[in-house]
Design a protein around this motif. Structure first.
Motif, short mmCIF file in Angstrom:
data_model
loop_
_atom_site.label_atom_id
_atom_site.label_comp_id
_atom_site.label_asym_id
_atom_site.label_seq_id
_atom_site.Cartn_x
_atom_site.Cartn_y
_atom_site.Cartn_z
N ILE A 276 0.87 -1.07 -0.04
CA ILE A 276 0.11 0.11 -0.10
C ILE A 276 0.76 1.31 -0.03
O ILE A 276 0.54 2.11 -0.69
N TYR A 277 1.90 1.26 0.76
CA TYR A 277 2.85 2.29 0.90
C TYR A 277 3.41 2.67 -0.41
O TYR A 277 3.40 3.87 -0.71
N GLY A 278 3.93 1.81 -1.09
CA GLY A 278 4.89 2.04 -2.31
C GLY A 278 3.68 2.26 -3.37
O GLY A 278 4.15 2.96 -4.07
N ALA A 279 2.53 1.77 -3.46
CA ALA A 279 1.66 2.15 -4.62
C ALA A 279 0.67 3.25 -4.23
O ALA A 279 0.40 4.06 -5.48
N MET A 280 0.27 3.40 -3.27
CA MET A 280 -0.59 4.59 -2.89
C MET A 280 -0.11 5.66 -1.83
O MET A 280 -0.83 6.78 -1.88
N ILE A 281 1.05 5.52 -1.13
CA ILE A 281 1.31 6.80 -0.12
C ILE A 281 2.50 7.34 -0.50
O ILE A 281 2.62 8.76 -0.79
N VAL A 282 3.57 6.77 -1.19
CA VAL A 282 4.85 7.46 -1.21
C VAL A 282 4.61 8.30 -2.45
O VAL A 282 4.08 7.56 -3.54
N PRO A 283 5.19 9.66 -2.78
CA PRO A 283 4.99 10.32 -3.98
C PRO A 283 5.83 9.44 -4.99
O PRO A 283 6.67 8.85 -4.77
N ARG A 284 5.03 9.63 -6.36
CA ARG A 284 5.59 9.17 -7.57
C ARG A 284 6.80 10.01 -7.80
O ARG A 284 7.27 11.04 -7.48
N ALA A 285 7.84 9.08 -8.31
CA ALA A 285 9.27 9.47 -8.70
C ALA A 285 9.06 10.39 -10.39
O ALA A 285 8.39 9.85 -11.18
N GLN A 286 9.32 11.61 -10.26
CA GLN A 286 8.87 12.43 -11.45
C GLN A 286 9.74 11.91 -12.66
O GLN A 286 9.13 11.75 -13.75
N HIS A 287 11.03 11.49 -12.37
CA HIS A 287 11.64 11.12 -13.48
C HIS A 287 11.21 9.83 -14.24
O HIS A 287 11.42 9.69 -15.35
N LEU A 288 10.88 9.00 -13.02
CA LEU A 288 10.33 7.77 -13.70
C LEU A 288 9.04 7.87 -14.63
O LEU A 288 9.10 7.10 -15.61
N THR A 289 8.21 8.73 -13.94
CA THR A 289 7.04 8.91 -14.80
C THR A 289 7.24 9.38 -16.25
O THR A 289 6.68 9.08 -16.96
N GLU A 290 8.14 10.63 -16.10
CA GLU A 290 8.67 11.01 -17.55
C GLU A 290 9.23 9.87 -18.52
O GLU A 290 8.90 9.65 -19.68
N MET A 291 9.95 9.06 -17.81
CA MET A 291 10.74 8.16 -18.79
C MET A 291 9.66 7.08 -19.35
O MET A 291 9.70 6.50 -20.46
N VAL A 292 8.71 6.71 -18.16
CA VAL A 292 7.73 5.51 -18.81
C VAL A 292 6.99 6.24 -20.18
O VAL A 292 6.62 5.52 -20.84
N ARG A 293 6.54 7.49 -19.89
CA ARG A 293 5.96 8.18 -20.96
C ARG A 293 6.74 8.21 -22.21
O ARG A 293 6.29 7.96 -23.23
N ALA A 294 7.90 8.59 -22.16
CA ALA A 294 8.67 8.55 -23.23
C ALA A 294 8.96 7.10 -24.01
O ALA A 294 8.78 6.97 -25.32
N VAL A 295 8.85 6.16 -23.11
CA VAL A 295 9.00 4.77 -23.82
C VAL A 295 7.71 4.38 -24.46
O VAL A 295 7.53 4.00 -25.54
N ASP A 296 6.62 4.77 -23.87
CA ASP A 296 5.29 4.56 -24.31
C ASP A 296 5.04 5.36 -25.60
O ASP A 296 4.35 4.94 -26.70
N GLU A 297 5.57 6.57 -25.59
CA GLU A 297 5.68 7.75 -26.85
C GLU A 297 6.18 7.06 -27.97
O GLU A 297 6.33 7.78 -29.09
N GLY A 298 7.29 6.04 -27.77
CA GLY A 298 7.99 5.28 -28.89
C GLY A 298 9.48 6.24 -29.11
O GLY A 298 9.96 6.15 -30.13
N ARG A 299 9.80 6.97 -28.24
CA ARG A 299 11.08 7.86 -28.35
C ARG A 299 12.36 6.73 -28.45
O ARG A 299 13.08 7.08 -28.93
N TYR A 300 12.25 5.62 -28.02
CA TYR A 300 13.54 4.91 -28.14
C TYR A 300 13.27 3.69 -29.05
O TYR A 300 13.98 2.59 -29.00
N ASP A 301 11.99 3.60 -30.06
CA ASP A 301 11.94 2.72 -30.73
C ASP A 301 13.21 2.28 -31.71
O ASP A 301 13.37 1.35 -31.98
N ARG A 302 13.46 3.55 -32.30
CA ARG A 302 14.62 3.45 -33.38
C ARG A 302 15.85 2.79 -32.76
O ARG A 302 16.32 1.93 -33.44
N PHE A 303 16.24 3.21 -31.61
CA PHE A 303 17.42 2.76 -30.83
C PHE A 303 17.29 1.01 -30.53
O PHE A 303 18.19 0.34 -30.69
N LEU A 304 16.09 0.89 -30.00
CA LEU A 304 15.78 -0.49 -29.56
C LEU A 304 15.60 -1.26 -31.01
O LEU A 304 16.30 -2.67 -30.96
N GLY A 305 15.30 -0.92 -31.81
CA GLY A 305 15.21 -1.79 -33.25
C GLY A 305 16.59 -1.82 -33.53
O GLY A 305 17.17 -2.93 -34.16
#
Ligand code: FES
Length: 272
Positions: free
Chosen positions: A207-236
């Protein structure tokens, strides 16, 4: 050389090996001490095992093949909870078999699994309200504050304090206090109130990890970048690379220095 001198020399030669002998004996003696066997009792049966062995090694030396009650062998997986009693002592003690060394005449039994109550729940349906824990583990309030749990913990966790925090509805404190829990269940094995402290703490940490402790901003941004395909060419490119190219890339990669500050960036910024 006179007869007297010759005799003196031959005597010296004769005694020379003798002066070395004690040294050899000492080495042998040392080996004997290193392999000294001590008696212990495993499940009530007497065995002689080398002094200095951990309980786990001693059991294997005695012929046990451990397929349960044995995991990391380094005090981190919690699989090897063990109870023992020393001669002349009425007190039952607990330990991790991979950490505790044998002592003469110790009586040992392992607890590969402790049948403690573990609530089932759909995590996505839970909230961070303390009542969630109260509902799933009502026996929490059976705690009589005897502190047996804390005394039993091989990790040195203030188990009773963490339980008190949960009773007060302080999930964050319970999660932080129990952070080093390895789920061995030894606290529960000694609890008068029949609490499964380690399962309660696991829920608190989730519960603490998922709902209480604040989200890590840099991680949120990185996940969004992955979802948006910013690393697709590199991974390819990586997927197309030959094994030797991959090895070269790996060996030549720029590693972030241990003492790097928050603003550190690699020289190659193409993928940032
Ligand atoms: S084997 Fe993992 S804690 Fe002992």
């Amino acid at each position: 050389m006179s007869a007297k001198e010759r005799k003196k020399k031959s005597t010296a030669a004769a005694v020379k090996p003798r002066t070395k002998k004690p040294a050899k004996t000492a080495v042998k003696e040392e080996k004997k001490i290193a392999a000294r066997l001590i008696p212990i009792y495993i499940m009530g049966k007497r065995y002689e095992v080398p002094e200095g062995f951990t309980i786990m090694k001693a059991m294997e030396y005695a012929g046990y093949i451990l397929i349960r009650g044995c995991g990391c062998r380094g005090g981190t997986c919690g699989a090897c909870g063990t109870v023992y009693r020393k001669p002349g002592d009425y007190k039952l003690q607990v330990a991790l078999a991979c950490q505790k060394t044998v002592e003469p005449d110790m009586y040992i039994a392992q607890i590969p699994f402790f049948p403690a109550n573990r609530a089932t729940y759909e995590f996505a349906e839970l909230t961070a309200a303390p009542e969630e824990v109260f509902k799933l583990y009502p026996e929490l309030f059976r705690c009589v504050a005897c502190n047996s749990c804390t005394k039993a913990c091989p990790q040195g966790i203030e188990v009773m304090d963490a339980i008190s925090a949960l009773k007060q509805g302080n999930i964050a404190q319970a999660a932080q206090l129990s952070f080093d829990c390895i789920q061995c269940g030894l606290c529960t094995s000694r609890c008068f109130g029949e609490l499964a402290q380690y399962h309660m703490f696991q829920l608190a940490r989730r519960i603490y990890g998922a709902m209480i402790v604040p989200r890590a901003q840099h991680l949120t941004e990185m996940v969004r970048a992955v979802d948006e395909g910013r690393y697709d060419r590199f991974l390819g490119e990586l997927q197309q690379a030959r094994e030797d190219e991959l090895k070269k890339l790996y060996e030549e990669r720029e590693v972030e220095p241990m003492a790097a500050g928050e603003d550190w960036k690699p020289k190659d910024t193409r993928y940032l």
